[in-house]
Design a protein around this motif. Structure first.
Motif, PDB file in Angstrom:
ATOM      1  N   MET A   1      45.568  17.569  72.745  1.00 23.79           N
ATOM      2  CA  MET A   1      45.897  18.905  72.532  1.00 23.79           C
ATOM      3  C   MET A   1      47.015  19.312  71.949  1.00 23.79           C
ATOM      4  N   SER A   2      47.088  20.801  70.784  1.00 18.83           N
ATOM      5  CA  SER A   2      48.074  20.587  69.039  1.00 18.83           C
ATOM      6  C   SER A   2      48.522  22.319  69.020  1.00 18.83           C
ATOM      7  N   PHE A   3      49.687  21.976  68.855  1.00 20.59           N
ATOM      8  CA  PHE A   3      50.542  23.067  68.996  1.00 20.59           C
ATOM      9  C   PHE A   3      49.661  24.255  67.692  1.00 20.59           C
ATOM     10  N   THR A   4      49.989  25.496  67.956  1.00 22.08           N
ATOM     11  CA  THR A   4      49.731  26.347  67.314  1.00 22.08           C
ATOM     12  C   THR A   4      50.579  26.998  66.819  1.00 22.08           C
ATOM     13  N   VAL A   5      50.355  27.459  65.164  1.00 23.10           N
ATOM     14  CA  VAL A   5      51.727  28.022  64.602  1.00 23.10           C
ATOM     15  C   VAL A   5      51.369  29.367  64.091  1.00 23.10           C
ATOM     16  N   TYR A   6      51.834  30.814  64.269  1.00 20.19           N
ATOM     17  CA  TYR A   6      51.533  31.329  63.479  1.00 20.19           C
ATOM     18  C   TYR A   6      52.689  31.616  62.500  1.00 20.19           C
ATOM     19  N   GLY A   7      52.492  31.727  61.099  1.00 20.71           N
ATOM     20  CA  GLY A   7      52.596  31.106  59.749  1.00 20.71           C
ATOM     21  C   GLY A   7      52.240  32.064  58.716  1.00 20.71           C
ATOM     22  N   ALA A   8      52.868  31.033  57.609  1.00 20.30           N
ATOM     23  CA  ALA A   8      52.352  31.594  56.359  1.00 20.30           C
ATOM     24  C   ALA A   8      52.981  30.892  54.987  1.00 20.30           C
TER      25      ALA A   8
ATOM     26  N   GLY B   1      55.704  28.558  52.590  1.00 19.42           N
ATOM     27  CA  GLY B   1      57.188  29.725  51.808  1.00 19.42           C
ATOM     28  C   GLY B   1      57.210  30.352  52.710  1.00 19.42           C
ATOM     29  N   SER B   2      56.800  30.494  54.108  1.00 22.82           N
ATOM     30  CA  SER B   2      57.913  30.877  55.137  1.00 22.82           C
ATOM     31  C   SER B   2      58.804  30.412  55.948  1.00 22.82           C
ATOM     32  N   GLY B   3      59.209  31.151  57.159  1.00 22.92           N
ATOM     33  CA  GLY B   3      60.155  30.684  58.252  1.00 22.92           C
ATOM     34  C   GLY B   3      59.431  29.263  58.815  1.00 22.92           C
ATOM     35  N   SER B   4      58.185  30.013  58.938  1.00 18.93           N
ATOM     36  CA  SER B   4      57.400  28.557  59.582  1.00 18.93           C
ATOM     37  C   SER B   4      57.088  27.416  59.044  1.00 18.93           C
ATOM     38  N   VAL B   5      57.222  27.169  57.343  1.00 17.47           N
ATOM     39  CA  VAL B   5      57.694  25.558  56.706  1.00 17.47           C
ATOM     40  C   VAL B   5      58.207  25.050  57.427  1.00 17.47           C
ATOM     41  N   PRO B   6      59.495  24.995  57.799  1.00 12.90           N
ATOM     42  CA  PRO B   6      61.289  24.197  58.811  1.00 12.90           C
ATOM     43  C   PRO B   6      59.941  23.800  59.599  1.00 12.90           C
ATOM     44  N   ILE B   7      59.180  24.406  60.944  1.00 11.94           N
ATOM     45  CA  ILE B   7      58.510  24.025  61.632  1.00 11.94           C
ATOM     46  C   ILE B   7      56.995  23.336  61.490  1.00 11.94           C
ATOM     47  N   GLU B   8      56.510  23.701  60.629  1.00 11.71           N
ATOM     48  CA  GLU B   8      55.515  22.598  60.202  1.00 11.71           C
ATOM     49  C   GLU B   8      56.055  21.675  59.710  1.00 11.71           C
ATOM     50  N   ALA B   9      57.242  21.212  59.004  1.00  8.37           N
ATOM     51  CA  ALA B   9      58.065  20.343  58.651  1.00  8.37           C
ATOM     52  C   ALA B   9      58.035  19.022  59.471  1.00  8.37           C
ATOM     53  N   ALA B  10      58.440  20.294  60.742  1.00 10.85           N
ATOM     54  CA  ALA B  10      59.604  19.043  61.828  1.00 10.85           C
ATOM     55  C   ALA B  10      58.277  18.460  62.737  1.00 10.85           C
ATOM     56  N   LEU B  11      56.932  19.112  62.838  1.00 13.19           N
ATOM     57  CA  LEU B  11      56.018  18.611  63.466  1.00 13.19           C
ATOM     58  C   LEU B  11      54.872  17.636  62.912  1.00 13.19           C
ATOM     59  N   THR B  12      54.851  17.641  61.375  1.00 12.50           N
ATOM     60  CA  THR B  12      54.671  16.332  60.440  1.00 12.50           C
ATOM     61  C   THR B  12      55.481  15.082  60.778  1.00 12.50           C
ATOM     62  N   LEU B  13      57.218  15.820  60.283  1.00 18.36           N
ATOM     63  CA  LEU B  13      57.476  14.307  60.603  1.00 18.36           C
ATOM     64  C   LEU B  13      57.405  13.287  61.760  1.00 18.36           C
TER      65      LEU B  13
ATOM     66  N   PRO C   1      50.209  16.989  66.079  1.00 22.06           N
ATOM     67  CA  PRO C   1      48.937  17.961  65.186  1.00 22.06           C
ATOM     68  C   PRO C   1      49.165  19.197  65.664  1.00 22.06           C
ATOM     69  N   TYR C   2      49.395  20.096  64.358  1.00 20.12           N
ATOM     70  CA  TYR C   2      48.811  21.330  65.273  1.00 20.12           C
ATOM     71  C   TYR C   2      47.983  22.044  63.616  1.00 20.12           C
ATOM     72  N   ARG C   3      47.796  23.679  64.647  1.00 25.18           N
ATOM     73  CA  ARG C   3      46.892  24.238  62.904  1.00 25.18           C
ATOM     74  C   ARG C   3      47.735  25.612  62.955  1.00 25.18           C
ATOM     75  N   VAL C   4      47.145  25.767  61.928  1.00 27.29           N
ATOM     76  CA  VAL C   4      48.516  26.642  61.832  1.00 27.29           C
ATOM     77  C   VAL C   4      48.001  28.588  61.581  1.00 27.29           C
ATOM     78  N   ILE C   5      47.807  29.452  61.630  1.00 30.29           N
ATOM     79  CA  ILE C   5      47.018  30.718  61.650  1.00 30.29           C
ATOM     80  C   ILE C   5      48.536  30.833  60.153  1.00 30.29           C
TER      81      ILE C   5
ATOM     82  N   VAL D   1      52.438  28.658  70.145  1.00 27.14           N
ATOM     83  CA  VAL D   1      52.133  28.572  71.104  1.00 27.14           C
ATOM     84  C   VAL D   1      52.212  26.608  71.093  1.00 27.14           C
ATOM     85  N   THR D   2      52.417  26.535  72.744  1.00 28.85           N
ATOM     86  CA  THR D   2      52.468  25.233  72.765  1.00 28.85           C
ATOM     87  C   THR D   2      50.979  24.882  73.734  1.00 28.85           C
TER      88      THR D   2
END
Length: 218
Positions: free
Chosen positions: A1-8, A10-22, A26-30, A57-58
């Protein structure tokens, strides 16, 4: 199962996406650039009643909002990634201090700066003053943080943390990296190091590429 990130991008979701990447999670971005209007804000409303990004969303269906809270929670959920000082680590207090300082003192300025008409209506002169004064305030806050840190390879020493990811992204926003480097040169060396992390090169190219006004000065 993966995380869902609501983001965009260049936005404040990017450090979260970067952390999940490192972390290798798995995650998907809306994609929901909420600054583009009501339709985009409506995308987020079900996850965050403030209709703001980021929201996470966890896999279990829990929703977490607020960028710093999400980043800290992820480091606690996945301690083996070693992206934060553990409780009891001598660096933990400063980690929490600066993880709180960024949203309280810097990130919060953008709700005003991005749409100054929210406070002063259509008064062009007042809007220009807000733009200038928020830039000064943001720069001052970076300079205060610079004065209180003694970076090593990264902000809290030789280990990468989500604080480094957070600063690397927020420092790309206006008044942009040239002014950031002017007021926080030692932190500037760190964020360039974060920009150059091999494991994030493809990620940065997709989610927050340096180009145009966002180009980092040599």
């Amino acid at each position: 199962m993966s995380f869902t990130v609501y983001g965009a991008a260049g936005s404040g979701s990017v450090p979260i996406e970067a952390a999940l990447t490192l972390m290798g999670r798995p995650y998907r971005v809306i994609e929901a650039p909420t600054w583009e209007g009501e339709a985009q804000r409506d995308k987020v409303a079900g996850a965050n009643p403030m209709r703001q990004i980021p929201a996470l969303v966890t896999p279990e269906g829990e929703t977490i909002t607020e960028s710093a809270a999400i980043l800290i929670w992820l480091t606690e959920r996945f301690p083996d990634a070693r992206l934060a000082p553990a409780p009891g680590d001598p660096r933990r207090g400063q980690f929490l201090r600066w993880m709180s300082f960024i949203p309280a003192s810097i990130y919060s300025m953008y709700w005003i700066r991005d749409e100054p008409g929210r406070l002063v209506g259509d008064d062009a002169e007042a809007q220009a003053q807000i733009t200038a004064r928020t830039a000064d305030r943001i720069s001052h806050c970076w300079s205060v943080m610079e004065s209180q840190l003694t970076p090593g390879r990264f902000l809290l020493g030789d280990d990468l943390t989500v604080l480094d990811l957070y600063v690397a992204v927020v420092s790309r926003w206006r008044p942009l990296r040239p002014r950031f480097h002017a007021v926080a040169p030692r932190m500037g060396e760190v964020v360039r190091r974060v920009d150059a992390l091999p494991q994030l090169q493809d990620f940065w190219a997709r989610r927050f590429p340096f180009r145009g006004v966002y180009a980092d000065p040599a």
